[in-house]
Design a protein around this motif. Structure first.
Motif, PDB file in Angstrom:
ATOM      1  N   ALA A   1       0.832  -1.216   0.000  1.00 35.00           N
ATOM      2  CA  ALA A   1       0.000   0.000   0.000  1.00 35.00           C
ATOM      3  C   ALA A   1       0.863   1.261   0.000  1.00 35.00           C
TER       4      ALA A   1
ATOM      5  N   GLU B   1       3.882   1.586  -1.196  1.00 34.35           N
ATOM      6  CA  GLU B   1       4.482   1.721  -2.537  1.00 34.35           C
ATOM      7  C   GLU B   1       3.456   2.288  -3.526  1.00 34.35           C
ATOM      8  N   LEU B   2       2.231   1.813  -3.473  1.00 30.91           N
ATOM      9  CA  LEU B   2       1.178   2.344  -4.352  1.00 30.91           C
ATOM     10  C   LEU B   2       0.926   3.819  -4.057  1.00 30.91           C
TER      11      LEU B   2
ATOM     12  N   GLN C   1       3.752   5.808  -5.503  1.00 33.53           N
ATOM     13  CA  GLN C   1       3.611   5.878  -6.961  1.00 33.53           C
ATOM     14  C   GLN C   1       2.590   6.943  -7.350  1.00 33.53           C
ATOM     15  N   ALA C   2       1.645   7.212  -6.461  1.00 36.33           N
ATOM     16  CA  ALA C   2       0.639   8.259  -6.687  1.00 36.33           C
ATOM     17  C   ALA C   2       1.124   9.612  -6.158  1.00 36.33           C
TER      18      ALA C   2
ATOM     19  N   GLN D   1       4.961  -9.257  -2.838  1.00 33.71           N
ATOM     20  CA  GLN D   1       3.960  -8.571  -3.659  1.00 33.71           C
ATOM     21  C   GLN D   1       2.663  -9.380  -3.688  1.00 33.71           C
TER      22      GLN D   1
ATOM     23  N   VAL E   1      -4.542  -5.988  -6.212  1.00 37.45           N
ATOM     24  CA  VAL E   1      -3.671  -4.817  -6.360  1.00 37.45           C
ATOM     25  C   VAL E   1      -4.486  -3.635  -6.866  1.00 37.45           C
ATOM     26  N   ASP E   2      -5.322  -3.874  -7.862  1.00 36.00           N
ATOM     27  CA  ASP E   2      -6.147  -2.795  -8.401  1.00 36.00           C
ATOM     28  C   ASP E   2      -7.128  -2.251  -7.362  1.00 36.00           C
TER      29      ASP E   2
ATOM     30  N   LYS F   1      -5.120  -0.206  -4.896  1.00 33.82           N
ATOM     31  CA  LYS F   1      -4.733   1.053  -5.560  1.00 33.82           C
ATOM     32  C   LYS F   1      -5.909   2.023  -5.598  1.00 33.82           C
TER      33      LYS F   1
ATOM     34  N   VAL G   1      -6.471   3.459  -2.054  1.00 31.82           N
ATOM     35  CA  VAL G   1      -5.422   4.438  -1.731  1.00 31.82           C
ATOM     36  C   VAL G   1      -5.689   5.744  -2.469  1.00 31.82           C
ATOM     37  N   LYS G   2      -6.068   5.654  -3.739  1.00 27.72           N
ATOM     38  CA  LYS G   2      -6.353   6.860  -4.525  1.00 27.72           C
ATOM     39  C   LYS G   2      -7.574   7.591  -3.958  1.00 27.72           C
TER      40      LYS G   2
END
Length: 186
Positions: free
Chosen positions: A26, A28-29, A32-33, A166, A173-174, A177, A180-181
């Motif tokens: 989480a 890392e995601l 990345q954002a 991972q 994962v999606d 993601k 988190v977004k």
């Protein structure tokens, strides 16, 4: 939230903790954002059990002061909530309790006031840590944290991660993601 400073930690210090692995993914995601996330390990901040007599005798432990300052500096939290016997870990409760104390002693909820939190949970069982997430949601909500209405729980966590830590399932994962977004957009 516009680029909040997020403090992330898991309520477990176990080396192979599913919640620590989930939190790492989480974080890392989130990075990345382009989110500002400080990921800490609670093993780096050992604490005695919360005890007001100990606090009166010795003052606030140095690691409680350090954690409290990290919380005060954060705008939001990302917490992975392991489930022990259908509830939260003693470690998670101990951190919450110590950080609700002033350095000089006495209660003070400022590390939690006006903060947001995203809760995650992972468990080898079917609930995915849902019971611990709900318990942490209740505790944090009662002390002034606005807990994001969505959470991410991972059932079957014993088989969910590859050898590199991972998530194996792209759909998971999606989903993580997306949560988190959504949290960062709230």
């Amino acid at each position: 939230m516009s680029n909040p400073r997020i403090l992330a930690f898991a309520g477990s210090t176990r080396k192979e903790s599913f919640n620590r692995k989930l939190l790492t993914v989480a974080v890392e995601l989130a990075r990345q954002a382009d989110l500002d996330v400080e990921h800490i390990e609670l093993a780096d901040f050992p604490l005695p059990f919360m005890d007001e007599d100990l606090e009166a005798e010795r003052g606030q432990p140095e690691n409680a002061t350090a954690l409290r300052r990290l919380m005060l500096d954060a705008d939001a939290f990302m917490l992975a909530c392991p489930e022990y016997n259908s509830s939260i870990t003693p470690l998670m409760m101990n951190v919450i309790d110590w950080c609700s104390r002033k350095e000089s002693g006495g209660g003070d909820l400022s590390p939690y006031s006006d903060k947001n939190a995203l809760l995650l949970g992972a468990s080898p069982g079917r609930s995915g840590g849902k019971r611990s997430v709900e318990t942490v949601r209740s505790i944090l909500g009662n002390i002034g944290v606005e807990v994001f209405d969505k959470e991410f729980t991972l059932p079957g966590a014993g088989d969910a991660f590859d050898d590199l830590g991972q998530l194996r399932d792209v759909e998971m994962v999606d989903a993580l993601k997306a949560i988190v977004k959504a949290f960062s957009d709230s």
